[in-house]
Structure formats: C-alpha cells, structure tokens
Scaffold this motif. Structure first.
Motif, mmCIF file in Angstrom:
data_model
loop_
_atom_site.group_PDB
_atom_site.id
_atom_site.type_symbol
_atom_site.label_atom_id
_atom_site.label_comp_id
_atom_site.label_asym_id
_atom_site.label_seq_id
_atom_site.Cartn_x
_atom_site.Cartn_y
_atom_site.Cartn_z
ATOM 1 N N LEU A 66 0.900 -1.215 0.027
ATOM 2 C CA LEU A 66 0.149 0.080 0.034
ATOM 3 C C LEU A 66 0.938 1.203 -0.036
ATOM 4 O O LEU A 66 0.371 2.124 -0.797
ATOM 5 C CB LEU A 66 -0.818 0.025 1.237
ATOM 6 N N ILE A 67 2.052 1.218 0.694
ATOM 7 C CA ILE A 67 2.799 2.425 0.884
ATOM 8 C C ILE A 67 3.377 2.636 -0.425
ATOM 9 O O ILE A 67 3.663 3.790 -0.863
ATOM 10 C CB ILE A 67 3.946 2.313 1.984
ATOM 11 N N GLY A 68 3.880 1.550 -1.089
ATOM 12 C CA GLY A 68 4.414 1.677 -2.582
ATOM 13 C C GLY A 68 3.587 2.149 -3.617
ATOM 14 O O GLY A 68 3.936 3.168 -4.100
ATOM 15 N N PHE A 69 2.275 1.823 -3.372
ATOM 16 C CA PHE A 69 1.288 2.478 -4.267
ATOM 17 C C PHE A 69 1.097 3.893 -4.211
ATOM 18 O O PHE A 69 1.200 4.773 -4.997
ATOM 19 C CB PHE A 69 -0.366 1.747 -4.147
ATOM 20 N N ILE A 70 0.888 4.067 -2.650
ATOM 21 C CA ILE A 70 0.773 5.643 -2.331
ATOM 22 C C ILE A 70 2.008 6.456 -2.516
ATOM 23 O O ILE A 70 1.878 7.767 -3.226
ATOM 24 C CB ILE A 70 0.398 5.724 -0.801
ATOM 25 N N GLY A 71 3.199 5.865 -2.394
ATOM 26 C CA GLY A 71 4.129 6.704 -2.583
ATOM 27 C C GLY A 71 4.576 7.138 -3.948
ATOM 28 O O GLY A 71 5.026 8.207 -4.370
ATOM 29 N N VAL A 72 4.553 6.285 -4.844
ATOM 30 C CA VAL A 72 4.789 6.351 -6.250
ATOM 31 C C VAL A 72 3.725 7.312 -6.704
ATOM 32 O O VAL A 72 4.205 8.130 -7.651
ATOM 33 C CB VAL A 72 4.615 4.912 -7.070
ATOM 34 N N SER A 73 2.498 7.318 -6.480
ATOM 35 C CA SER A 73 1.389 8.136 -7.060
ATOM 36 C C SER A 73 1.962 9.615 -6.337
ATOM 37 O O SER A 73 1.576 10.243 -7.263
ATOM 38 C CB SER A 73 0.086 7.493 -6.466
ATOM 39 N N LEU A 74 2.057 9.760 -5.047
ATOM 40 C CA LEU A 74 2.037 11.014 -4.662
ATOM 41 C C LEU A 74 3.382 11.861 -5.218
ATOM 42 O O LEU A 74 3.237 13.136 -5.306
ATOM 43 C CB LEU A 74 2.455 11.236 -3.081
ATOM 44 N N GLU A 75 4.399 11.062 -5.344
ATOM 45 C CA GLU A 75 5.537 11.707 -6.168
ATOM 46 C C GLU A 75 5.275 12.246 -7.334
ATOM 47 O O GLU A 75 5.786 13.269 -7.753
ATOM 48 C CB GLU A 75 6.677 10.726 -5.914
ATOM 49 N N PHE A 76 4.739 11.050 -7.966
ATOM 50 C CA PHE A 76 4.391 11.761 -9.551
ATOM 51 C C PHE A 76 3.379 12.824 -9.583
ATOM 52 O O PHE A 76 3.605 13.593 -10.392
ATOM 53 C CB PHE A 76 3.897 10.286 -10.139
ATOM 54 N N LEU A 77 2.331 12.310 -8.921
ATOM 55 C CA LEU A 77 1.373 13.891 -8.903
ATOM 56 C C LEU A 77 1.789 14.999 -8.324
ATOM 57 O O LEU A 77 1.491 16.114 -8.834
ATOM 58 C CB LEU A 77 0.201 13.165 -7.896
ATOM 59 N N ALA A 78 2.734 15.135 -7.401
ATOM 60 C CA ALA A 78 3.615 16.261 -6.931
ATOM 61 C C ALA A 78 4.246 16.912 -8.022
ATOM 62 O O ALA A 78 4.315 18.193 -8.402
ATOM 63 C CB ALA A 78 4.424 15.955 -5.719
ATOM 64 N N MET A 79 4.873 16.085 -8.916
ATOM 65 C CA MET A 79 5.471 16.587 -9.999
ATOM 66 C C MET A 79 4.679 17.220 -11.143
ATOM 67 O O MET A 79 4.927 18.421 -11.670
ATOM 68 C CB MET A 79 6.401 15.544 -10.840
ATOM 69 N N ARG A 80 3.552 16.731 -11.393
ATOM 70 C CA ARG A 80 2.677 16.919 -12.330
ATOM 71 C C ARG A 80 2.055 18.344 -11.784
ATOM 72 O O ARG A 80 1.483 19.097 -12.396
ATOM 73 C CB ARG A 80 1.608 16.114 -12.840
ATOM 74 N N ARG A 81 1.731 18.327 -10.533
ATOM 75 C CA ARG A 81 1.105 19.439 -9.820
ATOM 76 C C ARG A 81 2.025 20.722 -10.077
ATOM 77 O O ARG A 81 1.472 21.902 -10.552
ATOM 78 C CB ARG A 81 0.943 19.283 -8.244
ATOM 79 N N GLY A 82 3.293 20.522 -10.052
ATOM 80 C CA GLY A 82 4.284 21.822 -10.040
ATOM 81 C C GLY A 82 4.049 22.284 -11.398
ATOM 82 O O GLY A 82 4.163 23.508 -11.770
ATOM 83 N N GLU A 83 4.084 21.342 -12.368
ATOM 84 C CA GLU A 83 3.902 21.703 -13.870
ATOM 85 C C GLU A 83 2.685 22.413 -14.360
ATOM 86 O O GLU A 83 2.592 23.506 -14.857
ATOM 87 C CB GLU A 83 4.238 20.610 -14.818
ATOM 88 N N PHE A 84 1.507 21.861 -13.610
ATOM 89 C CA PHE A 84 0.167 22.587 -14.032
ATOM 90 C C PHE A 84 0.515 23.966 -13.469
ATOM 91 O O PHE A 84 -0.059 24.998 -14.172
ATOM 92 C CB PHE A 84 -0.786 21.843 -13.307
#
Length: 657
Positions: free
Chosen positions: A372-390
C-alpha cells in the motif's frame, strides 16, 4: 446494551462513514490546487462549439463536434445560461467533486463484491487507490476532460445502486438512481456503453451464492439496454471517421494503458530502462505481474478470486476502445484515457491489499502495508511533479494576461513567441516505462488566442503566436511550443512592425513570457548619447530596473549602418560578474543586420542573478560586439568624444520602491 457499548458503536459508525468519504476528502487534498488553474487544452474549443448552438442540438445530429457526448455539453451550457459565462474555478471544482464521488462509489462497489471479513478495508483501500491513480491527473486538471469523470461517476453509481436494489427491490428510488447513473454514463462518453457487461459481471459475482429473480434483473437492465441502443445509433451517425479503423500500433497503445494496472512495479523497473521499453515486453510484464499476484494471493483468500478477476476484466475492457481505435501517438500523451479503467484496477488491488491486511500473520500484514505504501508513494511523488508543472503553466498564463491587460494589447499587432503547448519530464525524471507523462496546456491544433480570451475579459484572438526553435532554451524538462515553427527570416518579418513582442524566456526550470520589444514600447528616459564604431550604431537612452531575481535593461538604439552585431549586458558586484545577457534585440528575434538604416527601436532584456549579494554593490554595463569574431565595437561618448573604458557604457539603476 450499555451506554459504553452504544458509544463505541456510534464512534465506530462515524469512523466508518468518515473513512468511506476519504476518497472525496483525498481528492481535494491532492487536487485542490486545480481550483487555481485557468481553462486548459481544448476547453476554449468546447465553449466555442457551445457558442454556435441555440439550444440542445448536441443531443441530435451535431456535426460541429465529432463525438457524441451530449450530457457534459448540457451541464456546461446550463451553467453558462444561469451565470452568464464560464468560470474556471466552478468547473475545476466540479471536476474534483466528480472525481471524489467516483472514488467513494468505487469503494462501495468493492465492499459489495467482497466477503464480509474484508469488506470495509477493501472498500477504503479501493477508493483511495482510485483517487491516487497517477494517470488521472490530466482528467482532473482539465475542464474538457469532464467527459471521463462523469463517465466514471455514472457507471459506478449505476452498478452500486443496481446491486443495492437487487438486494432490496422494495426501494424503488434506488432503482431510479441506478437508471440515472446509467444515463449519465452512457451519454457522457463512448465507453458508457460498457455499463452493460460491467453491470452483468457485478450481478454474477455479487449474487453468485444467492438465488435471484431473472425478472428483477430484467427490470434493472431493460432501460439500460434501451439507453445503450439509442446511444449506439446516434454515435454511428456522428462518429469520427477513424473511429472504426483499428490502430496500426495496437501494441504501443496497449502497453501505455496496461502499465497503469501495475504502475508501482513499472516505477520500480524505470531506473533500469533508458527511453521507452519495448511495448510487447511491457504487455508481457504487466500480464505476468497480474498473474503472479492472483496466484500468490489465492492461497490467502480464494473466495475473493471472482471479484479479483472482475477488477482485472474491468480494466482490460475499459482500455480496449482507446487502444483499438485511437492512434498510438495520441494515446502516448493522453494518460487520462486510463481513468475509467482504473476503477477496475483499484478494485483488484484494493481486495488484495485488504485481504493480506486481514490475515493473522504480522509478516503478511507488513507485506500488505508495504504494498500500500508503494502504491501511495509512487502516486504522490508523480502527482506532485505534475502539480508543479500545472501551476507553472497557470502562472505563465496569469502573468502574460496581466501584461496584456496592462498594455491594452487587444487592438494591437502583438506577437508572442514560443508559447507552451505541453511540458514533459526529461529522461532523468520519468517515472514509468512508456508514454510522455506530460502536462497539457493547449492542443497544437487549437487557436491560442481563444485560450487567452476565455481566461480574461479581453478579446485576444487576433494575437499572433509563433514558434522560434532557435531561441528555445529549456533545460531539465521537455517544452513543446505552439506552431507554426519559423526560421529567422520569417520571424523577423513577423516582429518588425509589431507593437509588442513577447518571448518565452527560461531560467533554470522556470519560464515566463517576457516583453522584449515592439514599436509600442516606451523608450527609457535616461538619455546616454553614445555611438559605436564610427557612428555605425547609436545608443540613445538606457536604464536598468532592479528586481530581486534579475535586473531589466531597457535600451533605445538607432542603426545607421546595419551589420551582424549583438548587444550584451554585464552586471557586476564589487567588480565581479554576477549576471549577464547577450544576443540580438527583441529576445534574439530582430537582429541589427535586419534593421533598416535609420531605424530606432527599444530593446528590453533581463539578466538573472546567479548568486546573492547586496544591491548597493551593483553596476550595470552595456555594449556591442561583432558576431563573427566576438570583438567589441568601440563605444564613444557623443558629448565628450571620449571612448568609454573597455567599451562598456555604464547604466543608471532604478530601484523600485
């Protein structure tokens, strides 16, 4: 029952309600920033389509739009009729709400399809995984992707309510909800017709050990079948020309979308892969991961195997239309196509993680927690990167529109160069095995002026937008510019008589549109009176404006004998060079060699500071040099006829405020 017992039950019920609502709360926590975003991508094109209608033509034969998705158009038009316009905040809010509700419903459907022992944790995990599915970021961040979100809400609402009604057919209002959800899904998106196999599959699994009346099932499904039939008839009339042609790179499209089912594992493999992985290899890897997960998991909870297969089946069925009928190039950049499929993937992994967590063994519980932590960790890092670009793209547009409003460019000849279409991470920052992972800003085929107009009170549709690849300086990320791409000669022709010229400038990972020149630009007030190389060029006036991050130099030039020369700016602190900028005037778009004899123009350029310092030490100099051998042109004071030291002309610095 004791009061203590009652209080404990009450606390547990409220805890259950809160955790069931976690997907909605999480949606706002992760995507709340989208409320600050403007309209993106082809939002403007959709609203332009609506402007051509006087009513509800898009429920019938509406050739202006190549897809049959009338419900969302009705929502947008209804808002416009009630409020008198389009509000990006309200529309982004609607996107997040729909996304969060779809997550809640995903959890509730998962809860109904699983054994009582794991129902609650499975529902919570499935809902959370749906909201955190990384490939959904485009759909939530872009208003025009509401089609995908209402599709997800509609299907999940229909399946959930349908199962609820079959459990208790006396609650007719629940049956109406099931039909309403199907209506929302079917008329939101082409994939809405998949509600039929998905509903049937849910019924088979949900009532596998119970006798259920076929008559009841018929009552539930008959109106849904009717809706699907009507939709298919209408879709056949207005379908895109290529909607029935099989994609000639099916393996690529399947690989892009299928990796979403196993995205944490794809992220683990990423460091060992350069570029895109072979599509067939990725498909095989994804299938193996799913197969091994099912086989290894079966020993812990064999009873949940049908629901697991249902989740996988949902994912595969949902990606097939896009993989089959959309071009691979489109799929590579449109990860939101996997949002609907992610509902099935969330059910699959939610059941696995919850089942492992409910085992008695501490080691197995730890395994569930790690996954579960693997799923959440991968997602949050990726979404944070895309958030910055948006947010970068939003800031770019906000800053540019502020300049448009200040300069009142609506009725002027304005040129904007190297506006962004989309951003993609560079190789070092990619997280998955295939696809662009990009943040989209505007479709290359769209009218960029429309993009600006729908986000402001001005009409900026006549502003000229061009790309000049020679001066694009992005570093550390991919930056796609809006066409047409022109060479130096054509760019010079475009900017020569422009009132205002804006160029997208890059500084490290930041970028913004900067006013660099134009016939409407005010000349600096500080007269200097300097000439270069025997009156070849004259510097009429110049000044510098200090900013915390850079210093802006505005200089007015007269060219008497055009030549291949460049200007430069040096900024020093106690004699040490701390910033510089050089190139042709107007952001490298209007070389001195292309000026006409006697031309007078004002150039604006920035020199960014590379280190901290005290502003009191600053000194600024400008000069010219020959492009061919980089030798400086002699700089002479016109009044005293004396040569400036090192051919550097000192510039007066203005400290604002």
């Amino acid at each position: 029952m004791s009061n203590k017992r009652k209080n404990q039950q009450l606390i547990w019920h409220w805890t259950e309600y809160l955790l069931s609502a976690a997907p909605l709360l999480l949606a706002f926590a992760v995507y709340g920033y989208t409320l600050r975003l403007p309209f993106f991508l082809d939002d403007g094109a959709h609203f332009d389509i609506l402007a051509q209608t006087s009513g509800l033509e898009f429920w019938g034969d509406f050739p202006t739009f190549p897809f049959y998705r009338p419900l969302v158009f009705t929502i947008w038009q209804g808002y416009e009729r009630l409020s008198g316009g389009y509000d990006p905040v309200a529309f982004h809010y609607l996107n997040v709400i729909c996304f969060g509700i779809a997550g809640i419903l995903c959890g509730q459907v998962t809860k109904r399809l699983t054994p009582p022992s794991i129902r609650f944790p499975a529902s919570v995990v499935a809902g959370i995984l749906f909201v955190l599915f990384p490939f959904s970021y485009q759909a939530v961040g872009m208003v025009a992707a509401l089609f995908h979100l209402t599709l997800a809400v509609g299907v999940m609402l229909s399946v959930w309510a349908g199962l609820k009604w079959l459990d208790n057919p006396k609650r007719m209002f629940v049956l109406v909800i099931a039909w309403s959800g199907a209506f929302i899904a079917v008329f939101s998106h082409e994939n809405g017709v998949l509600i039929l196999p998905l509903m049937v599959g849910a019924i088979v699994i949900g009532f596998s050990k119970e006798e259920i009346s076929l008559r009841r099932i018929g009552i539930l499904l008959a109106p849904i079948c009717m809706m699907v039939s009507i939709y298919l008839l209408q879709w056949w009339r207005v379908r895109p020309q290529d909607a029935t042609q099989i994609n000639n790179a099916l393996d690529v499209s399947l690989a892009v979308l299928l990796q979403g089912l196993v995205y944490p594992f794809a992220a683990l493999i990423r460091p060992f892969i350069t570029g895109d992985i072979d599509p067939i290899a990725l498909v095989i890897i994804a299938m193996l991961i799913v197969f091994v997960s099912v086989v290894a998991f079966a020993r812990f909870a064999l009873k949940t195997l049908p629901a697991l297969l249902y989740g996988v089946g949902w994912y595969v069925i949902a990606i097939l239309p896009a993989a089959l009928f959309l071009t691979a190039g489109y799929v590579l950049g449109q990860t939101r196509l996997a949002l609907f499929a992610s509902l099935g993937g969330s059910i699959f992994w939610g059941i696995i993680i919850a089942s492992l967590w409910c085992q008695r063994s501490s080691i197995i519980k730890l395994m569930a927690l790690v996954v579960l932590i693997g799923f959440i960790g991968v997602s949050l890092e990726f979404l944070a990167m895309r958030r910055g670009e948006f947010l970068q793209l939003a800031a770019y547009q906000r800053n540019l529109l502020a300049q448009f409003d200040t300069l009142n460019v609506e009725a002027t000849n304005t040129v904007v160069i190297n506006t962004p279409d989309f951003l993609i991470p560079d190789e070092a920052n990619r997280r998955f095995l295939i696809g662009t992972e990009g943040v989209l800003f505007v479709d290359p085929a769209s009218d960029y002026g429309l993009q600006w107009t729908i986000n402001s009170v001005g009409n900026y549709r006549d502003i000229s937008v061009i790309a000049f690849p020679e001066i694009q300086r992005n570093s550390g990320f991919g930056f796609s510019t809006h066409p047409p791409a022109l060479g130096q000669t054509d760019v010079t022709q475009r900017v020569r008589n422009a009132d205002y010229v804006f160029v997208t400038e890059f500084h490290e990972r930041d970028f913004e549109a900067v006013l660099v020149g134009g016939q409407g630009v005010d000349a600096p007030l500080n007269a200097i009176g300097a000439r270069f190389a025997e009156n070849q060029v004259e510097l009429i006036s110049v000044d510098a404006h200090y900013n915390d991050d850079y210093i802006e130099i505005r200089s007015q030039w007269r060219v008497l004998d055009p030549d291949a020369i460049k200007m430069f700016v040096h900024v020093t602190c106690d004699g040490l060079l701390i910033a510089q900028s050089d190139g042709f005037p107007w952001g490298d778009t209007f070389p001195f060699a292309d000026w006409q004899a006697g031309d007078e123009n004002t150039d604006i350029r920035r020199a960014y500071f590379e280190e901290t310092f005290s502003p009191d030490c600053l000194e600024v100099y400008v000069g010219l040099y020959y492009q061919a051998d980089v030798t400086r042109l002699e700089a002479v004071d016109s009044e005293t006829n004396s040569r400036f030291e090192n051919d550097l002309i000192p510039v007066n610095i203005i400290f604002e405020g």
